[in-house]
Write an enzyme that holds these catalytic residues in place. Structure first.
Site: not given
Ligand code: S3P
Length: 428
Positions: A168, A346, A23, A389, A315, A342
């Site tokens: 999110s 999942r 991220s 994952r 995640d 996702k």
């Molecule tokens: C992420 C946010 C998450 C996560 C993804 C990475 C990010 O998604 O599942 O792997 O880097 O902002 P959501 O924010 O849509 O839940």
């Protein structure tokens, strides 16, 4: 590649330096590219997802140089991007498509964003709707699915006050990125706390941004001042080894440089409640806190994960399910609907594999109910379904199985953890 893996009775031992955070690596390139000046990103994650982001900005005229494990990003300011000669291909990465869209709705050129088969089926209405309220011109295909077409906003972007229906970070970050280009202020409130890397990085780059409880406000029009970034290890990648060490008797492992941002460490809190022996050492505060961890095999007991807590381990749910099956008693995980959108659904891909392993989970309303106390899993042919994952969760389950298992298409682990197999072998 299909990978054969032998279940083992003996514990895992050794030490792993956890790979860089996905991220934060994405955001370092995105915000570095639209900051004004040079930014060094140390310990960048050269995984398929992050390289897709990097290539996208290169094709929009940003010079990005690799120096061993680091990147130098030569940002050209908020309005320095140029149109790409080709459509932007963002591979498997929902993070890239959603956050980059927030940046691109503020540009004066037209562009199209595409992805692989999985990304082409991920919901984009969650960003199209708020960005459209900001007067962006962003269109998806039927049902708001990618490809996304972005056309310059006729009247310019306008700040909004948006209450997001989903917790999110991708949605929040997309709106905040657009807020950099909007007139006035943009306010986003989320139902529960999601990861806050965008807010931290924008603040670090001197954006006019403030968070109070679940509401973040950003003022548009101010250029970002880049500073060097050190990317910590990814706690989501560490999660696989943490659970492996907990459930395989006689294990003791040491993980170095694990990101320890409290909006990401939900799994550690949950495992702690379950009785896991995880010692946190060398806690280092900073823009993004980090620590080292010593993990020893533990007798786990079931717990309840409320939906407010789920975004903090979103995640990690697949590997959390493996831990819960090994715990004593029942575990309930609530708020699982987001898991279905996702890289794969999942809930479905985990259930399919669990049946093969001789285990099961029940779904009721928006919760998963996991009856623990499962002994060693059955050796089986397991499928990653192309989801990194799921692939890594199945590798951990297979380690705990009786006999030899096969994981189909393990290569997709490269999306977030290019050296996963190598690191796992190091611990055996
Ligand atoms: C992420 C946010 C998450 C996560 C993804 C990475 C990010 O998604 O599942 O792997 O880097 O902002 P959501 O924010 O849509 O839940």
């Amino acid at each position: 590649m299909d990978w054969k893996i032998l279940g083992r009775g003996k514990g895992l031992k050794g030490e792993v330096v956890v790979p860089p955070d996905k991220s934060i690596s994405h955001r370092a390139v995105m915000f570095g590219a639209i900051a004004r000046g040079e930014c060094r990103v140390d310990n960048f994650l050269f995984s398929e997802d992050c390289v897709a982001t990097l290539e996208a900005f290169r094709s929009m005229g940003i010079e990005i140089v690799r120096d061993d494990n680091s990147l130098i990003v030569r940002g050209k300011g908020l309005n320095g991007l140029v149109s790409s000669p080709t459509k932007l291909y963002l591979g498997n990465s929902g993070t890239s498509m959603r956050i980059i869209s927030g940046i691109l709705v503020g540009q004066d050129f037209q562009i199209e964003l595409i992805g692989d088969e999985s990304l082409s089926n991920r919901p984009m209405r969650r960003i199209i709707d708020p960005l459209t309220l900001m007067r962006a011109d962003i269109r998806g295909e039927k049902d708001g699915l990618p490809p996304l077409k972005i056309i310059p906003s006729k009247e310019g972007l306008l700040g909004i006050d948006y209450v997001s229906p989903v917790a999110s970070a991708q949605v929040k970050s997309s709106i905040l990125a657009a807020g950099l280009y909007a007139s006035g202020q943009t306010v986003v409130t989320e139902p529960f706390q999601s990861r806050d890397h965008t807010e931290r990085m924008l603040k670090y780059f001197s954006a006019d941004i403030k968070t109070v409880d679940l509401t973040t406000t950003i003022k548009g029009g101010k250029e970002l001042s880049p500073k060097d970034i050190h990317v910590p290890g990814d706690v989501s990648s560490a999660a696989f080894f943490i659970v492996a060490a907990l459930i395989i008797g006689g294990s003791e492992i040491y993980l170095r440089n694990v990101g320890f941002n409290s909006t990401r460490t939900g799994l550690i809190s949950v495992l702690d409640r379950m009785g896991a022996k995880i010692e946190i050492e060398n806690h280092r505060s900073g823009e993004e806190p980090t620590c080292d961890m010593r993990i020893s095999s533990s007798r786990l007991k079931g717990t309840i994960v409320e939906k407010e807590e789920l975004p903090l381990l979103i995640d990690e749910v697949p590997i959390m399910i493996i831990a819960a099956l090994k715990a004593e008693g029942r575990t309930v995980i609530s708020g699982i609907s987001e898991l279905k959108v996702k890289e794969t659904d999942r809930v479905k891909t985990m259930k399919d594999n669990l049946v093969r392993l001789g285990a099961d989970v029940a779904e009721k309303d928006d919760s998963l109910i996991i009856e623990g106390g499962v002994g060693r899993f059955d050796a089986a042919e397991l499928n990653s379904f192309g989801d990194h994952r799921i692939a890594m969760s199945m590798a951990v389950a297979a380690l705990n199985a009786e006999g030899e298992s096969v994981i189909k298409n393990i290569d997709c682990a490269r999306t977030s953890y290019p050296k996963f197999i190598e690191d796992l072998e190091k611990l055996q």
